[in-house]
Design a protein around this motif. Structure first.
Motif, PDB file in Angstrom:
ATOM      1  N   SER A  74     -16.254 -20.790 -21.128  1.00 56.80           N
ATOM      2  CA  SER A  74     -15.876 -21.092 -19.749  1.00 56.80           C
ATOM      3  C   SER A  74     -16.947 -20.620 -18.766  1.00 56.80           C
ATOM      4  O   SER A  74     -17.313 -21.352 -17.846  1.00 56.80           O
ATOM      5  CB  SER A  74     -14.535 -20.418 -19.423  1.00 56.80           C
ATOM      6  N   ILE A 117      -8.892 -23.341 -17.969  1.00 56.56           N
ATOM      7  CA  ILE A 117      -8.963 -24.701 -17.417  1.00 56.56           C
ATOM      8  C   ILE A 117      -8.015 -24.818 -16.224  1.00 56.56           C
ATOM      9  O   ILE A 117      -8.380 -25.342 -15.170  1.00 56.56           O
ATOM     10  CB  ILE A 117      -8.641 -25.751 -18.501  1.00 56.56           C
ATOM     11  N   TYR A 137     -15.667 -26.498 -21.375  1.00 53.78           N
ATOM     12  CA  TYR A 137     -14.208 -26.441 -21.457  1.00 53.78           C
ATOM     13  C   TYR A 137     -13.755 -27.326 -22.616  1.00 53.78           C
ATOM     14  O   TYR A 137     -13.931 -28.542 -22.573  1.00 53.78           O
ATOM     15  CB  TYR A 137     -13.582 -26.915 -20.140  1.00 53.78           C
ATOM     16  N   SER A 151     -10.522 -28.420 -24.782  1.00 48.32           N
ATOM     17  CA  SER A 151      -9.069 -28.428 -24.880  1.00 48.32           C
ATOM     18  C   SER A 151      -8.701 -28.974 -26.251  1.00 48.32           C
ATOM     19  O   SER A 151      -8.934 -30.141 -26.553  1.00 48.32           O
ATOM     20  CB  SER A 151      -8.474 -29.302 -23.777  1.00 48.32           C
ATOM     21  N   ILE A 153     -14.249 -31.473 -19.312  1.00 48.60           N
ATOM     22  CA  ILE A 153     -13.288 -30.969 -20.284  1.00 48.60           C
ATOM     23  C   ILE A 153     -13.401 -31.851 -21.522  1.00 48.60           C
ATOM     24  O   ILE A 153     -13.238 -33.066 -21.446  1.00 48.60           O
ATOM     25  CB  ILE A 153     -11.843 -31.008 -19.742  1.00 48.60           C
TER      26      ILE A 153
END
Length: 113
Positions: free
Chosen positions: A32, A90, A37, A39, A66
């Motif tokens: 980060s 996030i 990022y 996910s 992301i």
């Protein structure tokens, strides 16, 4: 006759990193801080429109940086803690509704295409 030489040696080290919950959290924070990022989702995805899934993943990556990753079905402590911490980071950066908001944005763009 002049003799010269350059001696070059590079020490290579193998570093063993234990994959614990704590190291997963540390890695998520590090990523980060570097602007990465990831996910990760686990388990079987019920969504059947694979073209839209691909479109949405590209949209998340392009607009928000992301990267959506399919984590498969098996999760260890490292990946679980990494994923939980990354999701919190996030949300801190983009807001609590980032996934719902980005999904709606992508759906609008997708339906226009």
């Amino acid at each position: 006759m002049i003799l010269s030489g350059i001696s070059y040696s590079q020490e290579k080290k193998l570093v063993w990193t234990e994959r614990t919950c704590e190291s997963g959290i540390e890695k998520a924070i590090k990523h980060s801080n570097q602007g990465y990022y990831f996910s990760e989702s686990f388990g079987f995805a019920k969504e059947t429109d694979l073209v839209f899934i691909s479109f949405y993943e590209e949209y998340l990556k392009t607009k928000y940086n992301i990267i959506s990753i399919d984590g498969g079905c098996i999760m260890d402590d490292y990946r679980k803690c990494y994923s939980e911490k990354m999701d919190k980071l996030i949300i801190e950066k983009f807001g609590a509704d980032i996934f719902e908001k980005s999904l709606k944005e992508a759906e609008k763009l997708y339906s226009k295409g």
